[in-house]
Write an enzyme that holds these catalytic residues in place. Structure first.
Site, PDB file in Angstrom:
ATOM      1  N   HIS A  40      -9.445  36.967 111.859  1.00  0.00           N
ATOM      2  CA  HIS A  40     -10.723  36.829 111.161  1.00  0.00           C
ATOM      3  C   HIS A  40     -11.408  38.197 111.139  1.00  0.00           C
ATOM      4  CE1 HIS A  40     -10.396  32.427 112.510  1.00  0.00           C
ATOM      5  NE2 HIS A  40     -10.115  32.496 111.222  1.00  0.00           N
ATOM      6  N   TYR A  61     -11.678  20.676 118.466  1.00  0.00           N
ATOM      7  CA  TYR A  61     -11.907  19.993 117.199  1.00  0.00           C
ATOM      8  C   TYR A  61     -10.786  20.387 116.236  1.00  0.00           C
ATOM      9  CZ  TYR A  61     -14.045  24.125 114.917  1.00  0.00           C
ATOM     10  OH  TYR A  61     -14.298  25.350 114.380  1.00  0.00           O
ATOM     11  N   ASP A 101     -14.378  39.250 111.068  1.00  0.00           N
ATOM     12  CA  ASP A 101     -15.547  39.511 111.905  1.00  0.00           C
ATOM     13  C   ASP A 101     -15.261  39.255 113.382  1.00  0.00           C
ATOM     14  OD1 ASP A 101     -15.291  36.801 111.644  1.00  0.00           O
ATOM     15  OD2 ASP A 101     -17.416  36.389 111.264  1.00  0.00           O
ATOM     16  N   GLU A 102     -14.001  39.291 113.765  1.00  0.00           N
ATOM     17  CA  GLU A 102     -13.603  39.180 115.178  1.00  0.00           C
ATOM     18  C   GLU A 102     -12.670  40.346 115.501  1.00  0.00           C
ATOM     19  OE1 GLU A 102     -11.951  35.266 115.647  1.00  0.00           O
ATOM     20  OE2 GLU A 102     -13.703  34.294 114.749  1.00  0.00           O
ATOM     21  N   ASN A 125      -6.565  31.705 108.863  1.00  0.00           N
ATOM     22  CA  ASN A 125      -6.101  30.730 109.854  1.00  0.00           C
ATOM     23  C   ASN A 125      -6.247  29.295 109.350  1.00  0.00           C
ATOM     24  OD1 ASN A 125      -4.864  30.365 112.404  1.00  0.00           O
ATOM     25  ND2 ASN A 125      -6.806  29.695 113.284  1.00  0.00           N
ATOM     26  N   GLU A 157      -9.102  32.906 122.616  1.00  0.00           N
ATOM     27  CA  GLU A 157     -10.498  33.292 122.387  1.00  0.00           C
ATOM     28  C   GLU A 157     -10.904  34.170 123.568  1.00  0.00           C
ATOM     29  OE1 GLU A 157     -12.180  32.401 119.725  1.00  0.00           O
ATOM     30  OE2 GLU A 157     -10.993  30.748 118.882  1.00  0.00           O
TER      31      GLU A 157
END
Length: 496
Positions: free
Chosen positions: A130, A291, A132-133, A191, A313
């Site tokens: 991603h 989720y 922004d990660e 993703n 993460e």
């Protein structure tokens, strides 16, 4: 016991140098269905809480400030090339494709023989899925440089470089990074762009993003045993399945759920504070229980490529300040090293050969009771089966050959088992293997059940018979000598 030791000793010399396996497929029926926009469009597992109170312009302005101190795409390319130049003895740099805007997706391979085909496992790290990660971009370059600086000095670095082919892709989404947003230049979440086991929304290859296609082609070229992608926004090691058949949230484990929990725990326990999480017990979670998402990269790796992938993460903050990078590197360094080293230090390793000509066989390797099969590599027939510590019956099979199995007890270390398969002349296909009845009360590390080719087995039995015959002769001679001795005593005592 003596005969068992003799049986093993006669055949251990025939075992070739073992290494680690990869490849395979999960035999699952096709699923069809649909995804509504709300499910497919889920942006992330955790977003900035203040995002809802910010305009897009304000959010991008904030990220621009946070980007100070991070490598730009050109900086990243330059750093990778400088690394390759400095560490050319253990690395090579290559591109797996290009982004939507034409930015090369640079990867680096680290090994004592980079680019060579060896009977060793391959591991890949992917960062910046991603845009922004971006923390993964920085940590993966730090990992590469640490391995180079500590090779032949630190035992763990040396083990990884000598025993694993490590591939590092610091940025899968360079366009998203430069645009300071989650999706790529087409604003697609990468993703969510892989083929899904439950829904066919991503089955059209023409609609797939170039970054996704590059990853899929990459796994056709390299037999990866395991991998991990680095994300931000939480602190947890996530494992399959990521989705459920009915799109509802609940724990949904894959066939290798026990092994994935073990691998996730390896990362979490080695981390500075991940395992202390109050939100995620032990610092790990099943994706569907957290989720559900669909079209994820981690499930696709496991189903279609035999690659055990975790979604890591690594920071509660999606885009931490650059000043925090050294601290976060310290928190994650041992976890990253331990995960890669686990390919050598744990699991089941081996190679598979044909008994008639000794050629390598790309046979299938299955574990009784686990509905998942991997395949030995096509070139060297080496396999690597990631497994949690426990007792297993491993079965090697291939069409046209007689299946064979071995009982394995995995503890803290790895177990190496080669298979030699006999051609099946009287059966067209792979002969099914009946329950062998593994005796796990045995104290040995593994039991050979149907392990040797017929020719070696006949020689072993012949040697055992010869040994038994010599024992019989020796026993007879001892009894004869003892009888003569008693008779001699009697002659002295009895007066005729």
């Amino acid at each position: 016991m003596i005969l068992s030791l003799l049986f093993l000793s006669l055949n251990l010399s025939s075992l070739f140098r073992c290494s680690i396996a990869r490849g395979g497929t999960l035999h699952r029926s096709d699923r069809s269905g649909y995804l509504d926009g709300s499910i497919y469009g889920h942006l992330g597992r955790r977003l900035y809480s203040e995002n809802n109170q910010m305009s897009e312009e304000e959010y991008i302005e904030k990220l621009e400030k946070l980007a100070e101190g991070y490598m730009s795409n050109s900086d990243l390319e330059k750093a990778m090339k400088e690394f390759n130049s400095r560490c050319s003895n253990i690395s090579r740099i290559y591109s797996i494709g290009k982004s939507v805007l034409g930015v090369p997706l640079w990867a680096v391979e680290i090994s004592d023989l980079p680019g060579a085909k060896e009977a060793e496992p391959a591991f890949k790290f992917i960062g910046n899925v991603h845009g922004d990660e971006p923390l993964g971009r920085e940590l993966l370059l730090l990992l590469a440089n640490w391995l180079c600086d500590n090779y032949m000095k630190d035992p763990l670095a040396t083990l990884i470089v000598d025993g694993v082919h490590l591939h590092i892709l610091p940025s899968m989404n360079p366009d998203g990074f430069s645009l300071r947003r989650r999706g790529n230049a087409n604003n697609i979440d990468l993703n969510r762009d892989f083929p899904d086991q439950f829904f066919r929304v991503n089955d059209d290859m023409d609609l797939r993003q170039p970054e996704t296609k590059a990853i899929m082609k990459w796994l056709e070229d390299v037999d990866f045993t395991a991998s991990a992608s680095l994300h931000g926004g939480a602190l947890v090691a996530n494992y399959p399945w990521d989705g459920t058949e009915d799109t509802k949230k609940y724990y949904y484990g894959c066939p290798d759920d026990k092994t994935f929990r073990f691998l996730a725990s390896v990362y979490s326990r080695s981390h500075y504070n991940m395992s202390l999480s109050k939100e995620f017990p032990g610092g790990i979670t099943n994706g569907a229980y957290w989720y559900p998402i669909y079209g994820g990269m981690q499930d696709w790796n496991y189903i279609h490529c035999g690659c055990f992938e975790l979604t890591l993460e690594i920071s509660d903050n999606k885009w931490p300040n650059a000043s925090e990078i050294p601290t976060l590197w310290g928190y994650n360094r041992m976890s990253m090293l331990s995960l890669v080293a686990g390919l050598v230090k744990t699991g089941l390793h081996g190679r598979i050969f044909s008994s008639d000509n000794g050629r390598p066989l790309p046979a299938s390797v299955a574990i009784r009771g686990i509905n998942y099969t991997i395949a030995a590599s096509k070139t060297l027939a080496d396999y690597h089966r990631l497994l949690a510590p426990g007792k297993y019956e491993v079965i090697a099979s291939m069409p046209g050959y007689r299946s064979k199995s071995a009982c394995v007890v995995l503890g803290e270390g790895a177990v190496k088992v080669d298979f030699v398969l006999d051609p099946e002349t009287s059966y067209n296909g792979t002969q099914p293997l009946l329950d062998s009845g593994c005796d796990f009360d045995s104290k040995t590390g593994f039991q050979v059940l149907d392990f040797l080719p017929a020719s070696q087995l006949e020689i072993s039995m012949l040697l055992i018979l010869i040994l038994a015959f010599f024992c019989f002769l020796m026993k007879r001679r001892v009894r004869s000598n003892h009888l003569n001795y008693k008779q001699s005593l009697g002659a002295r005592r009895v007066v005729v």
